[in-house]
Design a protein around this motif. Structure first.
Motif: not given
Length: 117
Positions: A55-59, A66-69
């Motif tokens: 899991v993490g965030k994509i910028m 900023i989206t989940d990813g």
């Protein structure tokens, strides 16, 4: 010596299968990794290695969006990395040869690290 990063890519299906292993089977898989990493460390070539959470965030757009990813529907997951020293790219590739990732239809990306100092 030069620094290289090995990036471990695996099919998402293999990552989910790994999570469903019995405790004994999971320990056996972890031991394969420990043996391979230990061999590189024993040569004095290991700098760092870690697994990455799924899991993490994509910028994007300069950090404004900023989206989940990463997304679980993706076909491939970057599961971890290793930083090591080697005299050349060819030697770094040779060190990657025994990686357990290959047993799970994964890939290992071997990239030189550029030092800007």
């Amino acid at each position: 010596m030069n620094k290289f990063m090995l990036v471990f890519h695996s099919p998402y299906s293999q990552e989910t299968a790994f999570a469903e292993l019995s405790p004994d089977a999971m320990q056996a898989e972890i031991q394969k990794w420990n043996n391979w990493i230990g061999g590189i460390a024993g040569q004095g070539k290991l700098i760092a290695t870690d697994a990455l959470a799924p899991v993490g965030k994509i910028m994007t757009k300069g950090g404004q969006v900023i989206t989940d990813g990463p997304f679980t529907e993706g076909k491939e997951i970057v599961g971890g990395y290793m930083i090591l020293t080697a005299a050349s790219l060819d030697e770094a590739v040779d060190l990657a040869q025994g990686c357990p990732m290959f047993e799970m239809d994964g890939t290992v990306e071997v990239r030189p690290i550029i030092n800007f100092e």
